[in-house]
Write a protein that holds these residues in place. Structure first.
Motif, mmCIF file in Angstrom:
data_model
loop_
_atom_site.group_PDB
_atom_site.id
_atom_site.type_symbol
_atom_site.label_atom_id
_atom_site.label_comp_id
_atom_site.label_asym_id
_atom_site.label_seq_id
_atom_site.Cartn_x
_atom_site.Cartn_y
_atom_site.Cartn_z
ATOM 1 N N ARG A 1 8.401 -8.479 10.461
ATOM 2 C CA ARG A 1 9.386 -7.007 10.126
ATOM 3 C C ARG A 1 8.807 -6.955 9.035
ATOM 4 O O ARG A 1 9.539 -5.531 8.292
ATOM 5 C CB ARG A 1 10.551 -7.254 9.731
ATOM 6 N N SER A 2 7.760 -7.314 8.566
ATOM 7 C CA SER A 2 6.929 -6.598 7.349
ATOM 8 C C SER A 2 6.665 -5.000 6.671
ATOM 9 O O SER A 2 6.922 -4.473 6.551
ATOM 10 C CB SER A 2 6.331 -7.434 6.131
ATOM 11 N N LEU A 3 6.224 -4.971 8.435
ATOM 12 C CA LEU A 3 5.796 -3.509 8.717
ATOM 13 C C LEU A 3 6.708 -2.732 8.731
ATOM 14 O O LEU A 3 6.323 -0.914 7.931
ATOM 15 C CB LEU A 3 4.442 -3.706 10.202
ATOM 16 N N ALA B 1 1.495 -4.012 2.568
ATOM 17 C CA ALA B 1 2.496 -5.694 3.519
ATOM 18 C C ALA B 1 1.550 -6.868 4.240
ATOM 19 O O ALA B 1 0.362 -6.419 3.857
ATOM 20 C CB ALA B 1 3.293 -4.734 4.962
ATOM 21 N N ALA B 2 2.104 -7.222 3.923
ATOM 22 C CA ALA B 2 1.134 -9.299 4.090
ATOM 23 C C ALA B 2 1.538 -9.806 5.454
ATOM 24 O O ALA B 2 3.175 -10.128 5.207
ATOM 25 C CB ALA B 2 0.769 -9.729 3.127
ATOM 26 N N GLY C 1 -4.224 6.957 4.296
ATOM 27 C CA GLY C 1 -3.733 6.536 5.627
ATOM 28 C C GLY C 1 -3.061 4.916 6.216
ATOM 29 O O GLY C 1 -3.468 4.101 4.985
ATOM 30 N N PHE C 2 -3.630 4.456 7.537
ATOM 31 C CA PHE C 2 -2.779 2.839 7.635
ATOM 32 C C PHE C 2 -4.222 2.531 7.650
ATOM 33 O O PHE C 2 -4.985 2.318 7.926
ATOM 34 C CB PHE C 2 -2.458 3.266 8.464
ATOM 35 N N SER C 3 -4.255 0.835 6.465
ATOM 36 C CA SER C 3 -5.682 0.307 6.420
ATOM 37 C C SER C 3 -4.968 -1.174 7.083
ATOM 38 O O SER C 3 -4.205 -1.637 6.226
ATOM 39 C CB SER C 3 -6.119 -0.264 4.859
ATOM 40 N N PHE C 4 -5.587 -1.244 7.845
ATOM 41 C CA PHE C 4 -5.551 -3.011 8.727
ATOM 42 C C PHE C 4 -6.900 -4.104 7.877
ATOM 43 O O PHE C 4 -8.262 -3.244 8.566
ATOM 44 C CB PHE C 4 -6.254 -2.888 10.014
ATOM 45 N N ILE D 1 -0.354 2.508 4.129
ATOM 46 C CA ILE D 1 -0.707 1.834 3.741
ATOM 47 C C ILE D 1 -1.066 0.756 3.810
ATOM 48 O O ILE D 1 -1.693 1.209 4.738
ATOM 49 C CB ILE D 1 1.226 0.727 3.875
ATOM 50 N N THR D 2 -1.319 -0.413 3.651
ATOM 51 C CA THR D 2 -2.641 -1.657 3.157
ATOM 52 C C THR D 2 -2.073 -2.588 3.912
ATOM 53 O O THR D 2 -0.654 -2.813 3.615
ATOM 54 C CB THR D 2 -2.862 -1.759 2.827
ATOM 55 N N TYR D 3 -2.152 -3.399 5.245
ATOM 56 C CA TYR D 3 -1.454 -4.067 6.119
ATOM 57 C C TYR D 3 -2.437 -5.371 5.772
ATOM 58 O O TYR D 3 -4.005 -5.242 6.065
ATOM 59 C CB TYR D 3 -1.168 -4.110 6.962
#
Length: 288
Positions: free
Chosen positions: A69-71, A88-89, A189-192, A113-115
């Protein structure tokens, strides 16, 4: 301006000696300093697992969430305070098993965010069970005869889900990993970012030497174009996802929060959020 030392605290990590997560922690700290952040500008949200401890090992705002549930927490944090750089990690079990639904929807939502996934192809904290990233035939306590399932390809999933930034690195390549995290933090944007992080205690197959022998570094492929989505998917499939570097980036799509009607562009820092002691006590009482 903050330096690497400003993102360090006095808490000593209790990961196993040789764990790849040490390098990921160092890369995050270096990247945060390199992009000009102060510790109070960074929020780190983690899940459950060996990776979950990272939110307490870096001098920044930290939130240790629940499994997978970090995201959701990280997205809520970004929506509440757009001025905060949110990272997030989690591990591969955290993000690709119980948290897989959140991962896919966070990717397609494209919140800024960055994941970072600390991918060791095994459940380490619970003492070595097969994870969604374990290869077919992989033998662990939960699959003593070998896993009958094929390993999940997070890069294929991310690209198919509409990710606007996809990177992958190896914990031994600190320079490349730091640069990828920097680029992810700057991306709108979202960075994976998936990181091969060998588990030296329980995974005796996907070792440091194994990765060094099998990884394809995109920096050594001069004609590769990370803006070409078809090329990205082709390269992922050709290398069986064993490639590192910036795999794909789309800079034309704006982030989720910029599409939300009425979203406050000035951020929370300019709002009057002070409450009285009585109001605070009332809020606390409601949670008892």
């Amino acid at each position: 301006m903050a330096t690497l030392k400003d993102f360090r605290n006095n808490i000593k990590p209790n990961w196993c000696p040789g764990c790849g997560d040490f390098s990921i922690q160092a890369a995050i700290q270096r990247a945060a300093a390199n992009v000009g952040l102060e510790p109070e500008d960074l929020g780190i949200v983690s899940g459950i697992g060996c990776s979950g401890r990272i939110s307490g090992y870096i001098n920044a705002y930290g939130f240790h969430g629940v499994h997978g549930r970090s995201l959701p927490i990280a997205q809520g944090l970004k929506m509440a305070n757009r001025e905060l750089t949110v990272l997030a990690a989690g591990g591969d079990g955290d993000g690709f098993a119980i948290g897989m639904g959140h991962t896919v929807h966070a990717i397609r939502r494209n919140i800024n965010i960055t994941y970072i996934v600390m991918d060791n192809q095994i459940y380490g904290l619970t003492k070595g069970q097969t994870s969604p990233r374990s290869a077919e035939g992989f033998k662990t306590k939960s699959t003593p005869a070998g896993s009958i399932e094929s390993a999940l390809s997070p890069l294929e999933v991310a690209l198919a889900a509409g990710a606007t930034f996809i990177g992958q690195s190896f914990s031994s390549n600190l320079k490349q990993l730091t640069a990828l995290i920097e680029a992810g933090m700057k991306h709108n944007g979202f960075s994976f970012i998936n990181v091969f992080s060998p588990c030296v205690t329980f995974n005796k197959v996907n070792t440091y030497d194994w990765f060094k022998e099998n990884i394809v570094d995109l920096e050594e492929t001069p004609d590769y174009d990370p803006s070409n989505r078809v090329m990205a998917m082709t390269k992922i499939m050709e290398t069986n996802s064993l490639l590192t570097g910036l795999i794909y980036q789309n800079t034309n799509k704006t982030s989720y929060e910029n599409h939300v009607p009425g979203f406050k562009e000035e951020g929370m820092s300019k709002l009057n959020l002070k409450i009285s002691e009585q109001e605070f006590d009332k809020l606390v009482t409601e949670f008892k």
